[in-house]
Write a protein that holds these residues in place. Structure first.
Motif, PDB file in Angstrom:
ATOM      1  N   LYS A 160       1.405  -1.259   0.215  1.00 17.98           N
ATOM      2  CA  LYS A 160      -0.179  -0.375  -0.135  1.00 17.98           C
ATOM      3  C   LYS A 160       0.854   1.057  -0.057  1.00 17.98           C
ATOM      4  O   LYS A 160       0.325   2.483   0.083  1.00 17.98           O
ATOM      5  CB  LYS A 160      -1.126  -0.061   1.474  1.00 17.98           C
ATOM      6  CG  LYS A 160      -2.049  -1.015   0.892  1.00 17.98           C
ATOM      7  CD  LYS A 160      -3.027  -1.029   2.417  1.00 17.98           C
ATOM      8  CE  LYS A 160      -2.339  -1.355   3.254  1.00 17.98           C
ATOM      9  NZ  LYS A 160      -3.563  -1.173   4.537  1.00 17.98           N
ATOM     10  N   ARG A 164       2.485   1.962  -4.166  1.00 19.22           N
ATOM     11  CA  ARG A 164       1.477   2.931  -4.186  1.00 19.22           C
ATOM     12  C   ARG A 164       1.468   3.432  -5.776  1.00 19.22           C
ATOM     13  O   ARG A 164       0.382   3.601  -6.375  1.00 19.22           O
ATOM     14  CB  ARG A 164       1.369   3.962  -3.203  1.00 19.22           C
ATOM     15  CG  ARG A 164       0.381   4.600  -3.566  1.00 19.22           C
ATOM     16  CD  ARG A 164       0.137   6.050  -1.726  1.00 19.22           C
ATOM     17  NE  ARG A 164      -0.567   6.590  -2.276  1.00 19.22           N
ATOM     18  CZ  ARG A 164      -2.065   6.628  -2.770  1.00 19.22           C
ATOM     19  NH1 ARG A 164      -2.506   5.544  -1.967  1.00 19.22           N
ATOM     20  NH2 ARG A 164      -3.153   7.505  -2.786  1.00 19.22           N
ATOM     21  N   LYS A 168      -0.894   1.378  -6.971  1.00 17.55           N
ATOM     22  CA  LYS A 168      -2.543   2.535  -6.325  1.00 17.55           C
ATOM     23  C   LYS A 168      -3.396   1.455  -5.414  1.00 17.55           C
ATOM     24  O   LYS A 168      -4.426   1.418  -5.070  1.00 17.55           O
ATOM     25  CB  LYS A 168      -3.009   3.546  -7.738  1.00 17.55           C
ATOM     26  CG  LYS A 168      -2.526   4.397  -7.437  1.00 17.55           C
ATOM     27  CD  LYS A 168      -2.979   5.229  -8.324  1.00 17.55           C
ATOM     28  CE  LYS A 168      -3.672   6.353  -7.790  1.00 17.55           C
ATOM     29  NZ  LYS A 168      -4.815   6.901  -8.205  1.00 17.55           N
ATOM     30  N   LYS A 170      -5.017   0.996  -2.184  1.00 14.35           N
ATOM     31  CA  LYS A 170      -5.887   1.499  -0.827  1.00 14.35           C
ATOM     32  C   LYS A 170      -6.706   0.655   0.298  1.00 14.35           C
ATOM     33  O   LYS A 170      -6.351   1.002   1.175  1.00 14.35           O
ATOM     34  CB  LYS A 170      -6.929   2.189  -1.252  1.00 14.35           C
ATOM     35  CG  LYS A 170      -8.097   1.879  -1.455  1.00 14.35           C
ATOM     36  CD  LYS A 170      -9.025   3.020  -2.561  1.00 14.35           C
ATOM     37  CE  LYS A 170     -10.682   1.800  -2.704  1.00 14.35           C
ATOM     38  NZ  LYS A 170     -11.924   2.327  -3.271  1.00 14.35           N
ATOM     39  N   ASP A 171      -5.786  -0.916   0.442  1.00 11.59           N
ATOM     40  CA  ASP A 171      -6.126  -1.642   1.045  1.00 11.59           C
ATOM     41  C   ASP A 171      -6.269  -3.210   0.093  1.00 11.59           C
ATOM     42  O   ASP A 171      -6.269  -3.574  -1.326  1.00 11.59           O
ATOM     43  CB  ASP A 171      -7.984  -2.217   1.336  1.00 11.59           C
ATOM     44  CG  ASP A 171      -8.537  -2.311   2.502  1.00 11.59           C
ATOM     45  OD1 ASP A 171      -7.638  -2.201   3.078  1.00 11.59           O
ATOM     46  OD2 ASP A 171      -9.381  -3.042   2.568  1.00 11.59           O
ATOM     47  N   ARG A 192      -7.587  -1.552  -5.890  1.00 13.12           N
ATOM     48  CA  ARG A 192      -6.939  -0.244  -5.842  1.00 13.12           C
ATOM     49  C   ARG A 192      -7.765   1.052  -6.604  1.00 13.12           C
ATOM     50  O   ARG A 192      -8.843   0.995  -6.689  1.00 13.12           O
ATOM     51  CB  ARG A 192      -6.597  -1.002  -7.923  1.00 13.12           C
ATOM     52  CG  ARG A 192      -5.524  -1.680  -7.904  1.00 13.12           C
ATOM     53  CD  ARG A 192      -5.070  -2.250  -9.012  1.00 13.12           C
ATOM     54  NE  ARG A 192      -4.725  -0.889  -9.696  1.00 13.12           N
ATOM     55  CZ  ARG A 192      -4.854  -0.390 -10.593  1.00 13.12           C
ATOM     56  NH1 ARG A 192      -6.040  -1.110 -10.626  1.00 13.12           N
ATOM     57  NH2 ARG A 192      -3.896   0.569 -10.618  1.00 13.12           N
ATOM     58  N   GLU A 193      -6.825   2.096  -5.882  1.00 11.88           N
ATOM     59  CA  GLU A 193      -7.907   3.215  -6.423  1.00 11.88           C
ATOM     60  C   GLU A 193      -7.988   3.243  -7.895  1.00 11.88           C
ATOM     61  O   GLU A 193      -7.814   2.359  -8.958  1.00 11.88           O
ATOM     62  CB  GLU A 193      -6.463   4.291  -5.876  1.00 11.88           C
ATOM     63  CG  GLU A 193      -6.837   4.493  -4.732  1.00 11.88           C
ATOM     64  CD  GLU A 193      -6.178   5.359  -3.669  1.00 11.88           C
ATOM     65  OE1 GLU A 193      -5.060   6.046  -4.676  1.00 11.88           O
ATOM     66  OE2 GLU A 193      -6.243   4.815  -2.479  1.00 11.88           O
TER      67      GLU A 193
END
Length: 320
Positions: A160, A164, A168, A170-171, A192-193
């Motif tokens: 994460k 990143r 990307k 996010k969790d 993912r974002e």
């Protein structure tokens, strides 16, 4: 417990990492060796020091007709057993110590001349039965103890932050962890974002990653992590490899496999997969090289079962 885990199996190379008749220097468990491959694909390895006056054999050359390595100082030739010829007489006793190798197809393993404590895993043979080999990424030395590299390969939270910019995330959630002694299996989900158009242009491989990535990791203490991730292109399997060079340096590389062949598109997809793998290794190396000396963690996080599993095996390793 010893930093180099005597009796553990180490994957030191894939045959594609060796050029024909070109010596390759490598260090494992504090010892320097020279490795070479002949035209038949046969692999040889000797300690890197010439027994005459201590020259580095890796600076010499391979004699194809005899499959010997010549010392760069006095041109003494040594065969794969470390034997040489002096005054036209072949010395039957090895003078340069060979490194015992165990070949598993194109994969080169060793116990660093120690008695085997645990068997060489067969996971790479299983992977080749289902996936095509894309190539090797990384093959770099990390200026950090082996434990640091071992930990990051089993730390699912680090993606994460460390990766990143690349993916990307996010969790990340571990759905299931199974401890099988010297091996383990992790099922996980990566969320993912959204990516921007600029990010897709910079890293087209992101187009193959869904918003929710289902993944599985098969772990083989102490040297291998086979990480399977699903994508529209089929499952990709990245095999993280580490072995101890010295007490303060660790060698790492990644073997990349893909489930499907996309024909001519492989010329586009393969470099992207290897580029992403190279970036992952670089980012991991940058993190572990900049850690303060190890201390007892004061915080516990979720998803640490695999990290605890591998640390316990390392810290409890013995000569028994």
């Amino acid at each position: 417990m010893s930093w180099n885990l005597p009796g553990a199996p180490w994957l030191i190379a894939h045959k594609s990492m060796l050029s024909v008749n070109k010596p390759k220097l490598f260090t494992i468990c504090g010892e320097d060796y020279v490795l070479w491959k002949n035209e038949k694909g046969e692999i040889s390895a000797l300690e890197n020091i010439c027994p005459h006056l201590g020259a580095k054999l890796s600076n010499g050359w391979i004699c194809p007709n005899s499959n010997t390595i010549a010392c760069p100082y006095h041109a003494l030739e040594f065969d794969s057993q470390g034997r040489t010829i002096v005054a036209n007489e072949k010395i039957s006793k090895p003078l340069a110590k060979p490194l015992e190798l165990f070949l598993q197809g194109d994969f080169i393993w060793t116990y660093a001349n120690k008695e085997a404590k645990i068997p060489i895993p067969t996971i790479l043979e299983e992977v080749l039965n289902q996936y095509r080999f894309v190539g090797v990424a990384g093959d770099i030395s990390i200026k950090a103890p082996f434990l640091y590299a071992l930990e990051i390969n089993h730390d699912y939270n680090h993606a994460k932050a460390t990766h990143r910019d690349l993916f990307k995330f996010k969790d990340i959630k571990i759905d299931k962890f199974r401890d099988d002694g010297y091996s383990s299996v992790v099922d996980l989900s990566q969320i993912r974002e959204d990516n921007t158009l600029a990010e897709y242009i910079k890293n087209p491989l992101l187009l193959t990653y869904p918003k929710r990535v289902k993944a599985m990791s098969k772990n083989y203490f102490p040297s291998l992590v086979a990480f399977y991730s699903e994508s529209p292109l089929g499952t990709v399997c990245d095999v993280f490899v580490i072995y101890p060079e010295t007490e303060t340096t660790t060698r790492t590389f990644m073997l990349v496999f893909a489930e499907r062949s996309l024909g001519v598109l492989n010329w586009i997809i393969n470099p992207l997969l290897l580029s992403a793998a190279n970036e992952i290794i670089k980012q991991d190396a940058a993190v572990v090289e900049n850690l303060y000396p190890r201390f007892q963690p004061k915080i516990r996080l979720e998803n640490e079962e695999p990290w605890n599993w591998v640390r316990e095996l390392y810290l409890n390793w013995s000569f028994e």
